[in-house]
Design a protein around this motif. Structure first.
Motif, PDB file in Angstrom:
ATOM      1  N   ASN A 118      -3.749  -1.420   5.256  1.00 13.07           N
ATOM      2  CA  ASN A 118      -2.387  -1.947   5.168  1.00 13.07           C
ATOM      3  C   ASN A 118      -1.374  -0.918   5.647  1.00 13.07           C
ATOM      4  OD1 ASN A 118      -0.261  -3.881   3.977  1.00 13.07           O
ATOM      5  ND2 ASN A 118       0.121  -2.008   2.825  1.00 13.07           N
ATOM      6  N   SER A 119      -1.585   0.341   5.263  1.00 16.61           N
ATOM      7  CA  SER A 119      -0.686   1.407   5.694  1.00 16.61           C
ATOM      8  C   SER A 119      -0.719   1.597   7.201  1.00 16.61           C
ATOM      9  CB  SER A 119      -1.063   2.714   4.981  1.00 16.61           C
ATOM     10  OG  SER A 119      -0.322   3.810   5.485  1.00 16.61           O
ATOM     11  N   GLY A 124       1.912   3.413   9.620  1.00 19.26           N
ATOM     12  CA  GLY A 124       1.785   4.731   9.001  1.00 19.26           C
ATOM     13  C   GLY A 124       1.144   5.734   9.937  1.00 19.26           C
ATOM     14  N   GLN A 188       5.056   7.118   6.097  1.00 19.10           N
ATOM     15  CA  GLN A 188       5.310   5.704   6.304  1.00 19.10           C
ATOM     16  C   GLN A 188       6.686   5.492   6.941  1.00 19.10           C
ATOM     17  OE1 GLN A 188       2.728   3.906   5.697  1.00 19.10           O
ATOM     18  NE2 GLN A 188       1.675   5.599   4.684  1.00 19.10           N
ATOM     19  N   LYS A 193       8.435   1.293   3.375  1.00 20.74           N
ATOM     20  CA  LYS A 193       7.799   2.054   2.294  1.00 20.74           C
ATOM     21  C   LYS A 193       7.446   1.167   1.113  1.00 20.74           C
ATOM     22  CE  LYS A 193       9.609   6.651   3.327  1.00 20.74           C
ATOM     23  NZ  LYS A 193      10.380   7.811   2.822  1.00 20.74           N
ATOM     24  N   VAL A 196       4.246  -0.655   1.569  1.00 20.05           N
ATOM     25  CA  VAL A 196       3.085   0.231   1.459  1.00 20.05           C
ATOM     26  C   VAL A 196       2.828   0.613   0.009  1.00 20.05           C
ATOM     27  CG1 VAL A 196       2.136   2.461   2.139  1.00 20.05           C
ATOM     28  CG2 VAL A 196       3.409   1.103   3.798  1.00 20.05           C
TER      29      VAL A 196
END
Length: 217
Positions: A118-119, A124, A188, A193, A196
């Motif tokens: 996901n990040s 990211g 990120q 943010k 995340v």
């Protein structure tokens, strides 16, 4: 060959020399390799590196200490320790009061992988294994909470015991979340943010819930 007799070489041009390759002086540090060091030194060096990462988690601050030299030894030890403590009874028992070892192991590692993906999808800059390292090391406060809960359950299983466990697990849950946020926040995008950090919150919340609702056989 015709005409070579008329060619003369000037006395000012040197026609001799040494055919050598200049080699710089190498220091002992450059020649030293970890392949040459004793096994004991290698193990002690790795243990010290893992210990330093534990210290950084206990005193979290915005730092890249866990990101520079990532490893998965610490997360593996924490995961195994937490899974063993959540193992409420023998493997043959169908109702042992807690999740089985494999379930805890899969939840922790699968959850960390999902958060990492996901990040990365949200832009990211942290690498895959760096994220796994941080998320794994930040499970340490919850592992301490599980140890305290096991000791409290040995003494009492009443209301006071539940209140103590609730306070300890809540504090360690906040500690794990804040520690991981401190290490991962700067990697990120500023406008993403929250997207995340929300899965990280859920990840540690699920582990905290397993610890809080654990009852021995």
């Amino acid at each position: 060959f015709p005409g070579l007799a008329d060619v003369s070489i000037s006395q000012d041009i040197p026609v001799e020399g040494e055919i050598t390759v200049p080699v710089g002086s190498s220091s002992p540090d450059e020649d030293y390799s970890t392949l040459d060091e004793p096994v004991k030194d290698t193990i002690m060096r790795d243990l010290k590196a893992v210990g330093k990462k534990f210290v950084h988690v206990m005193y979290p601050r915005k730092s890249s200490a866990l990101l520079r030299d990532w490893d998965l030894w610490g997360p593996l030890v924490l995961c195994v320790a937490l899974a063993l403590m959540l193992q409420g009874g023998s493997a043959d028992s169908k109702d042992d009061g807690g999740p089985q070892f494999a379930e805890v192991f899969v939840i922790i590692w699968f959850g960390a992988i999902v958060i990492t993906l996901n990040s990365k999808l949200l832009g990211g800059t942290i690498s895959f294994f760096q994220s796994l390292c941080v998320l794994g090391y930040c499970v340490m406060p919850l592992t301490v909470a599980m140890l305290v809960c096991r000791l409290v359950l040995l003494a009492d299983v009443g209301t006071i015991s539940f209140i103590i466990r609730l306070i300890v697990v809540g504090a360690m849950f906040a500690w794990s979340t804040l520690a991981s946020t401190a290490f991962l926040a700067d990697s990120q995008p500023p406008n993403r943010k929250v997207l995340v950090m929300y899965p990280i919150f859920l990840f540690y919340f699920v582990i905290s819930w397993m610890i809080l609702t654990f009852t021995p056989q």
